[in-house]
Scaffold this motif. Structure first.
Motif, PDB file in Angstrom:
ATOM      1  N   HIS A 102       0.936  -1.301 -11.709  1.00  0.00           N
ATOM      2  CA  HIS A 102       0.344  -0.044 -11.237  1.00  0.00           C
ATOM      3  C   HIS A 102       0.859   1.150 -12.035  1.00  0.00           C
ATOM      4  O   HIS A 102       0.067   1.982 -12.503  1.00  0.00           O
ATOM      5  CB  HIS A 102       0.641   0.133  -9.751  1.00  0.00           C
ATOM      6  N   TYR A 158       3.239  -6.344  -8.924  1.00  0.00           N
ATOM      7  CA  TYR A 158       2.154  -5.435  -9.278  1.00  0.00           C
ATOM      8  C   TYR A 158       2.567  -3.965  -9.226  1.00  0.00           C
ATOM      9  O   TYR A 158       1.810  -3.097  -9.663  1.00  0.00           O
ATOM     10  CB  TYR A 158       0.931  -5.681  -8.386  1.00  0.00           C
ATOM     11  N   PHE A 159       3.766  -3.656  -8.716  1.00  0.00           N
ATOM     12  CA  PHE A 159       4.196  -2.251  -8.775  1.00  0.00           C
ATOM     13  C   PHE A 159       4.373  -1.819 -10.227  1.00  0.00           C
ATOM     14  O   PHE A 159       4.095  -0.666 -10.581  1.00  0.00           O
ATOM     15  CB  PHE A 159       5.475  -2.022  -7.955  1.00  0.00           C
ATOM     16  N   PHE A 215       2.544   1.632  -3.518  1.00  0.00           N
ATOM     17  CA  PHE A 215       1.592   2.138  -4.510  1.00  0.00           C
ATOM     18  C   PHE A 215       1.341   3.636  -4.305  1.00  0.00           C
ATOM     19  O   PHE A 215       1.260   4.408  -5.275  1.00  0.00           O
ATOM     20  CB  PHE A 215       0.264   1.376  -4.419  1.00  0.00           C
ATOM     21  N   SER A 225      -4.172  -3.169  -0.295  1.00  0.00           N
ATOM     22  CA  SER A 225      -3.512  -2.704  -1.516  1.00  0.00           C
ATOM     23  C   SER A 225      -4.254  -3.112  -2.782  1.00  0.00           C
ATOM     24  O   SER A 225      -4.055  -2.493  -3.837  1.00  0.00           O
ATOM     25  CB  SER A 225      -2.067  -3.213  -1.560  1.00  0.00           C
ATOM     26  N   THR A 276      -6.062  -0.517  -5.008  1.00  0.00           N
ATOM     27  CA  THR A 276      -5.348   0.235  -6.049  1.00  0.00           C
ATOM     28  C   THR A 276      -5.361  -0.526  -7.368  1.00  0.00           C
ATOM     29  O   THR A 276      -5.386   0.093  -8.443  1.00  0.00           O
ATOM     30  CB  THR A 276      -3.895   0.482  -5.604  1.00  0.00           C
ATOM     31  N   ILE A 277      -5.358  -1.849  -7.310  1.00  0.00           N
ATOM     32  CA  ILE A 277      -5.238  -2.690  -8.508  1.00  0.00           C
ATOM     33  C   ILE A 277      -6.585  -2.979  -9.150  1.00  0.00           C
ATOM     34  O   ILE A 277      -6.731  -2.937 -10.380  1.00  0.00           O
ATOM     35  CB  ILE A 277      -4.529  -4.015  -8.138  1.00  0.00           C
ATOM     36  N   THR A 334       0.835  -1.203   0.000  1.00  0.00           N
ATOM     37  CA  THR A 334       0.000   0.000   0.000  1.00  0.00           C
ATOM     38  C   THR A 334       0.871   1.254   0.000  1.00  0.00           C
ATOM     39  O   THR A 334       0.601   2.222  -0.722  1.00  0.00           O
ATOM     40  CB  THR A 334      -0.931   0.008   1.237  1.00  0.00           C
ATOM     41  N   LYS A 392       2.113   6.792  -6.952  1.00  0.00           N
ATOM     42  CA  LYS A 392       1.096   7.788  -7.326  1.00  0.00           C
ATOM     43  C   LYS A 392       1.573   9.201  -7.006  1.00  0.00           C
ATOM     44  O   LYS A 392       1.439  10.123  -7.826  1.00  0.00           O
ATOM     45  CB  LYS A 392      -0.207   7.489  -6.581  1.00  0.00           C
TER      46      LYS A 392
END
Length: 616
Positions: free
Chosen positions: A336, A332-333, A288, A536, A539-540, A285, A292
């Motif tokens: 994102h 997943y970074f 991500f 988290s 966000t995905i 979290t 952003k």
């Protein structure tokens, strides 16, 4: 950064004397007279030392830093242990001034100064013991924690300003001080957050800091297989249900209002039942949020900053993620940041494509790149159909050229060791077609079918390399059903022949030899399988293409071939209500179709329990 030379130029206001000035005490110590020096150390080490005393001593030390050579390491160590952060504002400012003077005059003390600052990146340690067990390792009730962290970063900026070599010494200290993964969630959260703050004012360290964080996240990730996380959640849900039913039985006589209050959803509902998954969720979290924040200025995407961060993250991906088998969440970074701008997603696909087709790369890296291509095309909702088609064209054309070169030579037979990247490319193309076939056919069935026919999957399936024998059974079976429905290729004869030729693998175990069927010879996995960390995943999920379980009717429809002479106006009727609009693409995933099953094949070189999952 701090203004000008405020620490260097501000003069000391007052001195403290014990038989002379501080300079006298230090000179006496060098001559062997230690009495005043020991008294000085004792006063500085006093846990009950007052703010006024600290300020007076720091005044004295600031004017005597020239004498604090390497011979006085022990004294400097005591000064660095002073409890300055949780003192008055006057003490904090005076201490920052002292640090600036010290590192400017005596760079020999740079490393201990940096270590002291970095050690404050976590909440102060407290120990609560019950039966010789350490119950807590951080004080989460520290009221001024955020302010203390701000002060630490001021201190680090001050040191970096006066000593250019700070960058050289800081990174090893950040690595050494990274908390173990079994430390409290709060400790890990604070440390990672503060590391990311460092990258804002020391941008040259950003890549190294991101590598450090991702490396630690990967250790957490591979230590918590998705199946273990799901099992822990199921067990916790069952436990909660039992407790709830027991409470309802015990308190049936309570008033309705009280019962309503009891049912208020607690924030703990977002906690992961698996303790390592909880830590990973919190840290993902933070990562991500950092991506952003870096990429946006005043709420708008800053293209240049986003591209710069993307380059760093791709570098981290290549170094750490790509060689790691079957990680579930950390990758997943890159998903994102690619969701922020289509150009980044296309650049990432191009990057993976170059990895896959380059014969100079190790075979395992090429195969993993293929897995990422297929999973990314299937799952990234933000990738439009035109990009999917462009990638399919690249993959399929490369496969046809590969067949041209191999299908009639000495190596024209089914062998993972020889043709691993080819099979990975095949699986990526099959997997993409499973997820995206309705979008590829949307609007004009005849035109869509013409495009799919132009890919000539029949030649790929029928070639001597026999990809259907190597790809995961769930992918093969659904690809066969879809291509049969649209009369692109009939795979079932080959599948049945492969099943008859399936060679059992004899493995040795504690109970003797036993036979296994090797159902995942590629040892492949789908890196963008559903993300299960509760916080988290928020966000995905908006950018993630889910697959809805196929109903009995859908399964039956897959068995019905499409007639070639269907009028074009009927084509639209056929697709009406079935075509996924990015929001509702069908989901046949290697861990959600009909049943959840682990591959019986042990993954060589991968963490225990992190095997590819696939349905029957």
């Amino acid at each position: 950064m701090l203004a000008g030379d405020e620490f260097i130029s501000s003069p000391p206001r007052k001195t403290v004397r014990f038989g002379g000035t501080l300079t006298d005490i230090l000179l006496k110590y060098e001559r062997g007279e230690t009495t005043d020096f020991e008294l000085l150390k004792h006063q500085l080490s006093d846990p009950d030392i007052k703010d006024a005393q600290i300020i007076n001593w720091l005044h004295e030390f600031r004017s005597s830093v020239a004498y604090l050579t390497k011979d006085f390491e022990q004294l400097v160590s005591i000064l660095l242990k002073l409890p300055w952060l949780r003192r008055s504002r006057e003490v904090v400012e005076e201490y920052l001034g002292f640090l600036g003077n010290l590192v400017s005059a005596q760079t020999v003390h740079l490393r201990p100064c940096l270590s002291m600052i970095v050690s404050q990146f976590v909440p102060p340690r407290i120990t609560i013991r019950e039966d010789d067990v350490d119950i807590s390792d951080s004080d989460d009730d520290e009221e001024n924690l955020s302010e203390n962290f701000d002060t630490c970063h001021r201190a680090l900026q001050t040191v970096a300003k006066y000593v250019p070599s700070t960058l050289q010494f800081l990174m090893p200290i950040l690595v050494e001080n990274f908390p173990f993964i079994n430390k409290s969630e709060r400790t890990l959260e604070c440390y990672v957050h503060n590391l990311l703050r460092v990258t804002v004012y020391l941008p040259t360290l950003r890549l190294q800091i991101l590598e450090l964080i991702v490396e630690k996240l990967l250790k957490l990730d591979v230590s918590t297989p998705q199946q273990d996380i799901e099992d822990a959640e199921e067990a916790a849900n069952n436990s909660d249900s039992e407790e709830k039913s027991t409470e309802e039985g015990l308190f049936d006589m309570e008033e309705d209002e009280e019962r309503k209050e009891d049912k208020v959803v607690s924030p703990s509902s977002e906690r992961m039942a698996h303790p390592l998954a909880e830590r990973l969720d919190i840290l993902m979290t933070i990562l991500f949020a950092y991506i952003k924040d870096v990429c946006h200025v005043d709420g708008k995407l800053d293209v240049n900053k986003t591209k710069d961060l993307y380059r760093d993250l791709v570098s981290v991906f290549d170094k750490l993620i790509l060689p790691t088998h079957a990680s579930c969440h950390v990758q997943y970074f890159i998903f994102h940041i690619c969701s922020l701008k289509l150009g980044l997603a296309e650049a990432f696909l191009d990057h993976l494509w170059k990895k896959l087709q380059d014969p100079n790369n190790p075979s395992v890296i090429r195969q993993t790149a293929g897995s990422y291509i297929g999973s990314f095309l299937a799952r990234a909702k933000f990738i439009p159909v035109v990009t999917v088609k462009a990638c399919l064209d690249l993959l399929v054309n490369w496969m046809h050229k590969y067949i041209d070169n191999q299908d009639t030579g000495a190596n024209a037979y089914c062998d993972v060791a020889l043709h691993g990247p080819f099979y990975s490319a095949c699986q990526a193309a099959f997997y993409t077609l499973i997820f995206r076939h309705k979008q590829l056919l949307d609007g004009n069935l005849r035109k869509g079918l013409s495009y799919l026919q132009s890919l000539n999957f029949e030649r790929i399936v029928m070639c001597q390399l026999n990809p259907l024998k190597i790809c995961i059974p769930s992918v093969v079976n659904l690809f066969a059903a879809i291509t049969r429905k649209y009369q692109l290729v009939f795979c079932y004869t080959i599948i049945e022949r492969n099943n008859r030729q399936f060679i059992p693998v004899v493995r040795s175990g504690t109970g003797g030899d036993f036979v296994q069927m090797c159902t995942n010879p590629l040892d492949s996995f789908f890196p963008f399988d559903p993300y299960v960390l509760k916080r988290s995943k928020k966000t995905i999920d908006p950018f993630y293409q889910f697959w809805e379980e196929l109903s009995a009717e859908d399964l039956e429809n897959l068995k019905k071939p499409i007639k070639r002479d269907t009028p074009e106006d009927e084509d639209d009727d056929f697709l009406k209500g079935e075509t996924p609009q990015n929001e509702g693409v069908v989901e046949i995933t290697p861990n959600s179709y009909e049943s959840n099953t682990r591959s019986p094949l042990s993954s060589t070189g991968s963490p225990s329990g992190c095997h590819a999952q696939y349905p029957h």
